[in-house]
Design a protein around this motif. Structure first.
Motif, PDB file in Angstrom:
ATOM      1  N   TYR A  18      20.810  26.072   5.564  1.00 25.77           N
ATOM      2  CA  TYR A  18      21.282  26.622   4.116  1.00 25.77           C
ATOM      3  C   TYR A  18      22.740  27.441   4.063  1.00 25.77           C
ATOM      4  N   HIS A  60      24.946  29.992   2.884  1.00 30.06           N
ATOM      5  CA  HIS A  60      25.468  31.310   2.160  1.00 30.06           C
ATOM      6  C   HIS A  60      26.768  31.379   1.761  1.00 30.06           C
ATOM      7  N   GLU A  66      22.442  33.968  -0.053  1.00 26.47           N
ATOM      8  CA  GLU A  66      21.845  32.861  -0.293  1.00 26.47           C
ATOM      9  C   GLU A  66      21.231  31.939  -0.969  1.00 26.47           C
TER      10      GLU A  66
END
Length: 677
Positions: free
Chosen positions: A319, A321, A334
C-alpha cells in the motif's frame, strides 16, 4: 524493456513448460502501469524470505527463514547475498553471507550488515532470545568475515519464543538519517535487554526501541503497540508504520505516525482511556502489516515518490499511504499499489531498483519450496552505478548528501561520520547552512554534522535554532543524544514551546523531557488541554484511530513531565488554571507526596467538577503496573479494560483506599464509582 505483470509472467512460464518459481497468485494481480516488475530469485534460492535489505550499490541481502513465525527448530535460516552483475534485472550470483535463525530485519551500510534474529543454544537447541548483531565483509568476498558482533542481546521474551515461536517477538530494523537504528518490538516485549555499553532496558508490550550503530545508547522511542513489523522513516525523521490486527477486540490494522515519547495505548489504554494516548491515523480493518519503506528516490515517478510504502502480508498488497501535514502530525489516504502474495518486505537501492519479497504460502513454519523476490523499476528506467562511498572524496560525498535520493544521502552521511575529521564535519555544516538547498538536503546536513561533531557542534546547532526553517531540526539534534546534553541550554526549548509552528512546539516538549531539568516543568505545565480530552463513557470504546492533532502537544508535555519526575511542580499546578494537565500527569506519578497533595486539594475545594477530577486521579493511582519479568505474556487477545494489565498495590494504596471509601460512605456520587477500585 518489455513490461510484464506477475500474472502474465506466471502464464508464460506455464505455457513454455518452465518450472514456476513465482507461484500462482492468490488473487488478481494489481500492477501499476508505470512500473516494470520482473522475477529476481525463486524458492530454489530464497525460500521463505522473511526480510530483505539492499545495499546502495544494488546487492540484495535476503533473510531466509524456514523456521517461520511458529516453528521452533534451529538451523533453517540464513542471509543470502544476491548480485545482478550486469544490471539486466536478473540475478547472476548468490552467496551465503551468514547463517542465522529467524532473521527478522536487515540493514546494509557499507561493509556492515546489521541483522536482527532469534538466537539458539547449541547445547539444547532451544531459543535463548533475540539479538541485534552486525556482520562485516571487509574483504568483499560476499561472505561475513567471521562471527557476528552482538549490539543488543535479550531483545525479546525467551519463554514465549520457546513456547510459541517468533510471531510476536522483535521484528524489522531501519536506519534514519539521524543515524539511529529503529527496532520494531512486538508485544512479547523484553526484559533486561543489554546493549554494548552494558545498559539494560525492560519493556512491557510492544513499541519502537532505537540504538546507535555501535550498539550503545539503547532507549525506548515510543510504546503501546501490538506487533509492529517495520517502520518507514521520511527525510525529516517522521516515522510511520502499518501495524498488525488484534484479530478482533477493537485493535485492527492501523496506520500510525509515531512521535517520540508517545504512548499509543495497546492493550490497556486504547479502548477506555483514549484521551491519554496518541491515536492512529486510520483503522483499515483486517490484514497483517509487515515491511515498510519511505520511497524518496528521484528515478521514481512523482506519483509514487515521497510516500510511505507499507506491506500487508494478510492482504497480499503493498500500500501507499499518502500523508498530508496536520499540525504536528498527519492525515492519510490509503491506496493499493502492488499485489504480491503474502508480501514480507521491500527496499530500494541508490539507482532506484525496488526489491520486494513474497512469502507466497510458505506457511507459519516456513517452507523450502515457497517464496521469491521480485524487482520493480519505473518504465524507461536506466541503470546508474552508485559510487563506492569509501573511495569517494569529501567533495563527492557532499554532493551525494545534497542528492534527491534518500539512499544516497544516508550512505554519504554514514561515510562522512565514519571519517570523523574536520573536513567531513565542515562539509556537513556547510550543507546544513546553505539556504539555497532543498530542505531535505539541509536536514541531512544538520543530522550528519550533529553526529560527526558531537558536543563540539552544540554552538552551531544553537545558531540554527534562530532560523525558522531549521529550528525544528536544530532542537531535535540538540536533544538527540543523552550523552551529549551536559552543555545544551534549555532556553531554546522553552522558547520553542511558544513557537508558531506546532511541530517546533512538539519537538521542544520532547527535548525538555530529555534534557532532564526539572525546573522547566513549570513551562510544560502551561500547555493547554483541548476540549477533545474527554474520557469515553463507561463501556464505550474511544476514538483510538482518529487523527487528533490537538492532543499531541499536551500528550507530549505530560510525557515530558513524567520523564522529569516533576512531582513537586505538578502538585503545585493542581489548583492553577492548568489543573487538567497537572491531574493528567499525576495519574502516572505514584508518589506519596502526590497522594497527600491530591487529598488535601480535594478537601479544600468546593468545585464539584474539580473534586471529581481529583477522585479520578486518586483512583488511577490506587494501583500501578507490576514490574515486568518476562515470565508471562497476555496472549493474542488480551484483556483491554485497563488501565493496568497486572495491577499491584504500592505504599500509597492504603491512604487512597481509606480516602475513597470514606467519601463513598458520605454518599459522594463520584466516589461511589471508585470505592471498589
Amino acid at each position: 524493456m518489455i513490461k510484464f505483470s506477475l500474472s502474465l509472467i506466471y502464464s508464460l512460464i506455464l505455457f513454455l513448460g518452465i518450472k514456476s518459481f513465482v507461484g500462482e497468485p492468490k488473487t488478481t494481480s494489481f500492477d501499476p502501469p508505470e512500473l516494470t516488475i520482473t522475477p529476481f530469485a525463486g524458492p530454489d534460492v530464497t525460500p521463505s524470505p522473511a526480510c530483505l535489505a539492499v545495499a546502495a550499490t544494488g546487492e540484495v541481502f535476503v533473510g531466509v527463514d524456514m523456521i517461520g513465525s511458529l516453528g521452533k527448530d534451529p538451523g533453517k535460516g540464513r542471509i543470502l547475498k544476491l548480485v545482478d552483475k550486469d544490471n539486466d534485472g536478473k540475478m547472476d550470483q548468490h552467496v551465503e553471507f551468514a547463517m542465522v535463525d529467524n532473521p527478522r530485519g536487515i540493514i546494509v551500510q557499507g561493509d556492515k550488515v546489521f541483522v536482527l534474529h532469534t538466537t539458539f543454544s547449541k547445547e539444547t537447541g532451544k531459543a535463548t532470545g533475540m539479538a541485534l548483531v552486525v556482520f562485516e565483509d571487509k574483504d568483499g568476498d560476499g561472505k561475513a568475515d567471521g562471527p557476528a558482533k552482538p549490539l543488543i542481546e535479550n531483545l525479546s521474551n525467551t519463554k514465549y519464543i520457546q513456547e510459541r515461536g517468533t510471531d510476536h517477538a522483535t521484528n524489522g530494523i531501519r536506519m534514519g538519517i539521524d543515524g539511529w537504528i529503529y527496532i520494531s518490538v512486538g508485544d512479547f516485549g523484553f526484559h533486561n535487554a543489554v546493549d554494548r555499553s552494558g545498559k539494560k532496558l525492560t519493556m512491557l508490550g510492544g513499541g519502537i526501541v532505537r540504538v546507535r550503530p555501535d550498539g550503545t545508547e539503547m532507549e525506548i522511542f515510543i510504546h503501546g503497540t501490538r506487533n509492529v513489523y517495520d517502520v518507514a522513516i521520511d527525510p525529516y525523521m517522521n516515522v510511520f508504520t502499518r501495524e498488525n490486527t488484534n484479530d478482533g477486540g477493537g485493535w485492527n490494522v492501523r496506520f500510525s505516525h509515531f512521535i517520540q515519547s508517545g504512548e499509543y495505548g495497546y492493550p490497556v489504554l486504547f479502548q477506555h482511556f483514549t484521551d491519554e494516548i496518541l491515536p492512529a491515523l486510520v483503522d483499515v480493518g483486517g490484514g497483517s502489516g509487515t515491511g515498510a519503506l519511505f520511497m524518496s528516490e528521484p528515478t521514481w515517478p512523482e506519483k509514487y515518490n515521497n510516500v510511505p510504502m507499507m506491506a500487508d502480508w494478510g492482504r497480499s498488497m503493498l500500500y501507499i499511504h499518502r500523508v498530508t501535514p496536520d499540525g504536528p502530525t498527519f492525515t492519510q489516504k490509503e491506496e493499493e499499489f502492488i499485489k504480491l502474495p503474502q508480501i514480507t518486505d521491500l527496499d530500494v537501492d541508490g539507482s532506484g531498483r525496488l526489491y520486494l519479497s513474497a512469502w507466497d504460502g510458505a506457511g507459519y513454519s516456513g517452507s523450502p519450496s515457497k517464496g521469491y523476490v521480485v524487482r520493480a523499476v519505473p518504465n524507461n528506467w536506466t541503470y546508474k552505478a552508485f559510487p563506492n562511498v569509501e573511495k569517494a572524496s569529501v567533495k563527492q560525498l557532499a554532493e551525494l548528501l545534497k542528492s534527491a535520493s534518500a539512499v544516497a544521502r544516508l550512505a554519504a552521511s554514514q561515510e562522512l561520520i565514519n571519517r570523523s575529521n574536520k573536513q567531513a564535519t565542515a562539509a556537513a555544516l556547510k550543507i546544513a547552512s546553505d539556504k539555497k538547498l532543498p530542505l531535505y538536503a539541509r536536514v541531512a546536513g544538520i543530522y550528519t554534522y550533529a553526529q560527526a561533531a558531537g558536543v563540539d557542534g552544540i554552538p552551531a546547532l544553537l545558531a540554527f535554532t534562530k532560523e525558522d526553517a531549521m529550528r525544528e531540526f536544530a532542537l531535535k539534534t540538540l536533544a538527540d543524544r543523552k550523552n551529549n546534553l551536559q552543555n545544551v541550554p534549555t532556553e531554546p526549548f522553552l522558547e520553542g514551546l511558544k513557537d508558531p509552528s506546532p511541530r517546533v512546539q512538539a519537538v521542544a516538549a520532547i527535548g525538555l523531557g530529555r534534557l532532564g531539568h526539572v525546573e522547566t516543568a513549570t513551562a510544560l505545565l502551561q500547555t493547554k488541554v483541548p476540549a477533545s480530552f474527554v474520557e469515553p463513557a463507561k463501556d464505550v470504546e474511544g476514538p483510538h484511530a482518529t487523527p487528533n492533532p490537538a492532543i499531541v502537544q499536551p500528550h507530549l508535555a505530560v510525557q515530558a513531565l513524567i520523564n522529569l519526575k516533576a512531582v513537586d511542580a505538578t502538585i503545585a499546578a493542581i489548583n492553577g488554571e492548568n489543573s487538567t494537565l497537572a491531574l493528567w500527569a499525576l495519574r502516572y506519578m505514584h508518589d506519596q507526596k502526590a497522594v497527600n497533595a491530591l487529598i488535601d486539594a480535594y478537601q479544600k475545594s468546593n468545585d464539584e467538577k474539580f473534586k471529581t477530577q481529583i477522585l479520578t486521579t486518586l483512583a488511577r493511582l490506587y494501583k500501578k503496573e507490576d514490574a515486568y519479568d518476562a515470565s508471562w505474556w497476555w496472549g493474542t487477545r488480551p484483556d483491554s479494560h485497563g488501565p493496568y494489565y497486572k495491577a499491584v498495590l504500592w505504599e500509597g494504596s492504603p491512604a487512597i483506599e481509606k480516602f475513597l471509601v470514606g467519601e463513598s460512605e458520605k454518599k459522594v456520587p463520584a466516589a461511589s464509582n471508585f470505592s471498589q477500585t
